[in-house]
Design a protein around this motif. Sequence first.
Motif, PDB file in Angstrom:
ATOM      1  N   LYS A 145     -48.337  17.276 -58.408  1.00  9.34           N
ATOM      2  CA  LYS A 145     -48.103  16.597 -57.119  1.00  9.34           C
ATOM      3  C   LYS A 145     -46.906  16.889 -56.417  1.00  9.34           C
ATOM      4  O   LYS A 145     -46.618  17.317 -55.072  1.00  9.34           O
ATOM      5  N   GLU A 146     -46.289  17.337 -57.291  1.00  7.06           N
ATOM      6  CA  GLU A 146     -44.803  17.980 -56.869  1.00  7.06           C
ATOM      7  C   GLU A 146     -44.853  19.426 -56.345  1.00  7.06           C
ATOM      8  O   GLU A 146     -44.327  19.769 -55.600  1.00  7.06           O
ATOM      9  N   THR A 147     -45.820  20.255 -57.162  1.00  6.36           N
ATOM     10  CA  THR A 147     -45.909  21.691 -56.939  1.00  6.36           C
ATOM     11  C   THR A 147     -46.916  21.820 -55.746  1.00  6.36           C
ATOM     12  O   THR A 147     -46.465  22.894 -54.939  1.00  6.36           O
ATOM     13  N   TYR A 148     -47.927  21.406 -55.489  1.00  9.17           N
ATOM     14  CA  TYR A 148     -49.039  21.445 -54.398  1.00  9.17           C
ATOM     15  C   TYR A 148     -48.651  20.714 -53.330  1.00  9.17           C
ATOM     16  O   TYR A 148     -49.426  19.740 -53.179  1.00  9.17           O
ATOM     17  N   VAL A 149     -48.041  20.980 -52.637  1.00  9.62           N
ATOM     18  CA  VAL A 149     -47.590  20.377 -51.007  1.00  9.62           C
ATOM     19  C   VAL A 149     -48.198  21.295 -50.161  1.00  9.62           C
ATOM     20  O   VAL A 149     -48.018  22.574 -49.731  1.00  9.62           O
ATOM     21  N   ILE A 150     -49.065  20.629 -49.202  1.00  6.27           N
ATOM     22  CA  ILE A 150     -49.608  21.560 -48.145  1.00  6.27           C
ATOM     23  C   ILE A 150     -49.163  20.741 -46.754  1.00  6.27           C
ATOM     24  O   ILE A 150     -48.893  19.988 -46.606  1.00  6.27           O
ATOM     25  N   LYS A 151     -48.832  22.194 -46.119  1.00  9.10           N
ATOM     26  CA  LYS A 151     -48.283  22.152 -44.806  1.00  9.10           C
ATOM     27  C   LYS A 151     -49.455  22.237 -43.624  1.00  9.10           C
ATOM     28  O   LYS A 151     -50.319  23.343 -43.652  1.00  9.10           O
ATOM     29  N   PHE A 152     -49.820  21.516 -42.772  1.00 13.11           N
ATOM     30  CA  PHE A 152     -50.697  21.721 -41.821  1.00 13.11           C
ATOM     31  C   PHE A 152     -50.056  21.645 -40.125  1.00 13.11           C
ATOM     32  O   PHE A 152     -49.072  20.710 -40.118  1.00 13.11           O
ATOM     33  N   ASN A 153     -50.504  22.450 -39.400  1.00 16.55           N
ATOM     34  CA  ASN A 153     -50.070  22.368 -38.163  1.00 16.55           C
ATOM     35  C   ASN A 153     -51.279  22.170 -37.186  1.00 16.55           C
ATOM     36  O   ASN A 153     -51.871  23.030 -36.547  1.00 16.55           O
ATOM     37  N   VAL A 154     -52.005  20.949 -37.136  1.00  7.66           N
ATOM     38  CA  VAL A 154     -53.418  20.884 -36.516  1.00  7.66           C
ATOM     39  C   VAL A 154     -53.069  19.647 -35.503  1.00  7.66           C
ATOM     40  O   VAL A 154     -52.762  18.679 -35.923  1.00  7.66           O
ATOM     41  N   THR A 155     -53.656  19.931 -34.204  1.00  8.83           N
ATOM     42  CA  THR A 155     -53.879  18.677 -33.574  1.00  8.83           C
ATOM     43  C   THR A 155     -55.364  18.357 -33.407  1.00  8.83           C
ATOM     44  O   THR A 155     -56.314  19.194 -32.949  1.00  8.83           O
ATOM     45  N   LEU A 156     -55.753  17.035 -33.722  1.00  6.49           N
ATOM     46  CA  LEU A 156     -57.005  16.862 -33.861  1.00  6.49           C
ATOM     47  C   LEU A 156     -57.343  15.714 -33.103  1.00  6.49           C
ATOM     48  O   LEU A 156     -56.546  14.512 -32.915  1.00  6.49           O
ATOM     49  N   SER A 157     -58.380  15.666 -32.527  1.00  3.52           N
ATOM     50  CA  SER A 157     -58.824  14.526 -31.581  1.00  3.52           C
ATOM     51  C   SER A 157     -59.782  13.577 -32.639  1.00  3.52           C
ATOM     52  O   SER A 157     -60.267  14.116 -33.845  1.00  3.52           O
ATOM     53  N   PHE A 158     -59.944  12.431 -32.180  1.00  2.00           N
ATOM     54  CA  PHE A 158     -61.017  11.374 -33.039  1.00  2.00           C
ATOM     55  C   PHE A 158     -62.275  11.901 -33.309  1.00  2.00           C
ATOM     56  O   PHE A 158     -62.904  12.435 -32.200  1.00  2.00           O
ATOM     57  N   VAL A 159     -62.785  11.969 -34.512  1.00  2.00           N
ATOM     58  CA  VAL A 159     -64.081  12.178 -34.788  1.00  2.00           C
ATOM     59  C   VAL A 159     -64.992  11.075 -35.165  1.00  2.00           C
ATOM     60  O   VAL A 159     -64.298  10.254 -35.905  1.00  2.00           O
ATOM     61  N   SER A 160     -66.059  10.924 -34.579  1.00  2.00           N
ATOM     62  CA  SER A 160     -66.861   9.780 -35.183  1.00  2.00           C
ATOM     63  C   SER A 160     -67.937  10.501 -36.077  1.00  2.00           C
ATOM     64  O   SER A 160     -68.788  11.210 -36.072  1.00  2.00           O
ATOM     65  N   LEU A 161     -67.577  10.072 -37.289  1.00  2.16           N
ATOM     66  CA  LEU A 161     -67.979  10.873 -38.802  1.00  2.16           C
ATOM     67  C   LEU A 161     -69.223  10.131 -39.266  1.00  2.16           C
ATOM     68  O   LEU A 161     -70.037  10.709 -40.187  1.00  2.16           O
ATOM     69  N   ALA A 169     -53.923  11.967 -39.000  1.00  2.62           N
ATOM     70  CA  ALA A 169     -54.983  13.284 -39.738  1.00  2.62           C
ATOM     71  C   ALA A 169     -54.294  14.303 -40.841  1.00  2.62           C
ATOM     72  O   ALA A 169     -54.963  14.393 -41.469  1.00  2.62           O
ATOM     73  N   THR A 170     -53.056  14.640 -40.327  1.00  8.02           N
ATOM     74  CA  THR A 170     -52.525  15.420 -41.133  1.00  8.02           C
ATOM     75  C   THR A 170     -52.404  15.281 -42.423  1.00  8.02           C
ATOM     76  O   THR A 170     -52.407  15.568 -43.583  1.00  8.02           O
ATOM     77  N   ALA A 171     -51.870  13.669 -42.536  1.00  8.00           N
ATOM     78  CA  ALA A 171     -51.402  13.166 -43.805  1.00  8.00           C
ATOM     79  C   ALA A 171     -52.682  12.983 -44.597  1.00  8.00           C
ATOM     80  O   ALA A 171     -52.497  12.757 -45.704  1.00  8.00           O
ATOM     81  N   LEU A 172     -53.732  12.480 -43.942  1.00  6.53           N
ATOM     82  CA  LEU A 172     -54.949  12.314 -44.598  1.00  6.53           C
ATOM     83  C   LEU A 172     -55.380  13.462 -45.348  1.00  6.53           C
ATOM     84  O   LEU A 172     -55.960  13.652 -46.586  1.00  6.53           O
ATOM     85  N   ILE A 173     -55.386  14.737 -44.423  1.00  4.88           N
ATOM     86  CA  ILE A 173     -55.736  16.045 -45.130  1.00  4.88           C
ATOM     87  C   ILE A 173     -54.801  16.457 -46.494  1.00  4.88           C
ATOM     88  O   ILE A 173     -55.293  16.596 -47.498  1.00  4.88           O
ATOM     89  N   THR A 174     -53.543  16.170 -46.219  1.00  9.35           N
ATOM     90  CA  THR A 174     -52.827  16.556 -47.239  1.00  9.35           C
ATOM     91  C   THR A 174     -52.721  15.556 -48.445  1.00  9.35           C
ATOM     92  O   THR A 174     -52.880  16.184 -49.529  1.00  9.35           O
ATOM     93  N   SER A 175     -53.094  14.395 -48.233  1.00  3.35           N
ATOM     94  CA  SER A 175     -53.384  13.503 -49.503  1.00  3.35           C
ATOM     95  C   SER A 175     -54.484  13.867 -50.092  1.00  3.35           C
ATOM     96  O   SER A 175     -54.416  13.815 -51.338  1.00  3.35           O
ATOM     97  N   ILE A 176     -55.794  14.150 -49.583  1.00  2.00           N
ATOM     98  CA  ILE A 176     -56.984  14.469 -50.146  1.00  2.00           C
ATOM     99  C   ILE A 176     -56.804  15.856 -50.828  1.00  2.00           C
ATOM    100  O   ILE A 176     -57.147  15.764 -51.954  1.00  2.00           O
ATOM    101  N   ALA A 177     -56.166  16.931 -50.193  1.00  2.00           N
ATOM    102  CA  ALA A 177     -55.963  17.869 -50.920  1.00  2.00           C
ATOM    103  C   ALA A 177     -55.322  18.148 -52.187  1.00  2.00           C
ATOM    104  O   ALA A 177     -55.313  18.591 -53.321  1.00  2.00           O
ATOM    105  N   THR A 178     -54.187  17.370 -52.052  1.00  2.33           N
ATOM    106  CA  THR A 178     -53.073  16.931 -53.207  1.00  2.33           C
ATOM    107  C   THR A 178     -53.768  16.313 -54.499  1.00  2.33           C
ATOM    108  O   THR A 178     -53.554  16.788 -55.401  1.00  2.33           O
ATOM    109  N   ASN A 179     -54.480  15.355 -54.107  1.00  2.00           N
ATOM    110  CA  ASN A 179     -55.337  14.677 -55.116  1.00  2.00           C
ATOM    111  C   ASN A 179     -56.615  15.569 -55.736  1.00  2.00           C
ATOM    112  O   ASN A 179     -56.579  15.422 -57.033  1.00  2.00           O
TER     113      ASN A 179
END
Length: 306
Positions: A13-29, A191-201
């Motif tokens: 968790k300490e090693t794999y920190v992911i940075k994103f610069n993404v602007t995302l609109s809401f998606v109906s998944l 969205a960015t925090a969500l992506i980071t959390s999943i990828a880190t897990n």
Amino acid sequence: MSLAGVMLVRAVKETYVIKFNVTLSFVSLCLAGSACASQVDDASAGAQGVELTSQALDEGRLLALGDSIAFGYNPFGDFSKDKNFQGYPEALRSEFSVKSSACPGETSGSFLSNAAPDNGCRAFRGNYPLHVNYGSNATQMDYALSRVTSSEAEDVPTQITLNVSGNDIFLAQARCATDPQGPAACFAAGATALITSIATNVATILGTLRGAGYTGPITYMNLYATDYSNPNTVGFLNALNGAVSTQARNFGAKIANAFGAFQAAAGSQSPCAAGLLIVKPDESGCDVHPSAAGTEVLAQSVRDAQ
């Protein structure tokens, strides 16, 4: 989990920190109980600092990890017997002996910890059988570790598959449904925090397996879409799955391109119209989970990843 396992989780968790610069609109998944979408990702890269053994797809023992997609979940099925559900791991039985610890409603966080929110996995485990009995193991991670570290050779897998992340998205949507700023703005803000959390897990899951001594093949399955015509959905999931795939490759995993496989199988139709998803009993449309035909497509994406 052992002290060594806990220390490894912290290190990852300490090693794999992911940075994103993404602007995302809401998606109906259209998510329910598991993932319903994914990105196209054909590339696979070798591990960095991980020495792997080679293993042909048609040799050995498969340990399938994941959520309802791997479990073969059907919301309209009889939950009293696990044999009523057949996921893509079972579709690979002609090539492997299969053990699937997949749990419907598993999130990337609950895979690792009973303290993390899930989307119904623990309730399902408490009331209905999975394909395996976890025994004294508290989490799916603990069960996986018990298999890869077993002193019995026949218990140790020679191939591992993993799919997880859709339930994380579903929980985020549920949190945003009644947000004062509106679902779209709420989802975009997180969205960015969500992506980071999943990828880190996912990095933590795979890093823990490697740290426990497993050097065999791992295949990470990305997420298929129920609607390939929605650019916002596909755009968000491309960002998510790109990040997760990058982390998976860091541990020598190959990527099963479920997104591309579903898209190709559907052709000009939607996955529902193409028969890749479970039809609702009232025939009003489709559930998000794969039909028998869709399950075969997913299994083939695992074969194609080798």
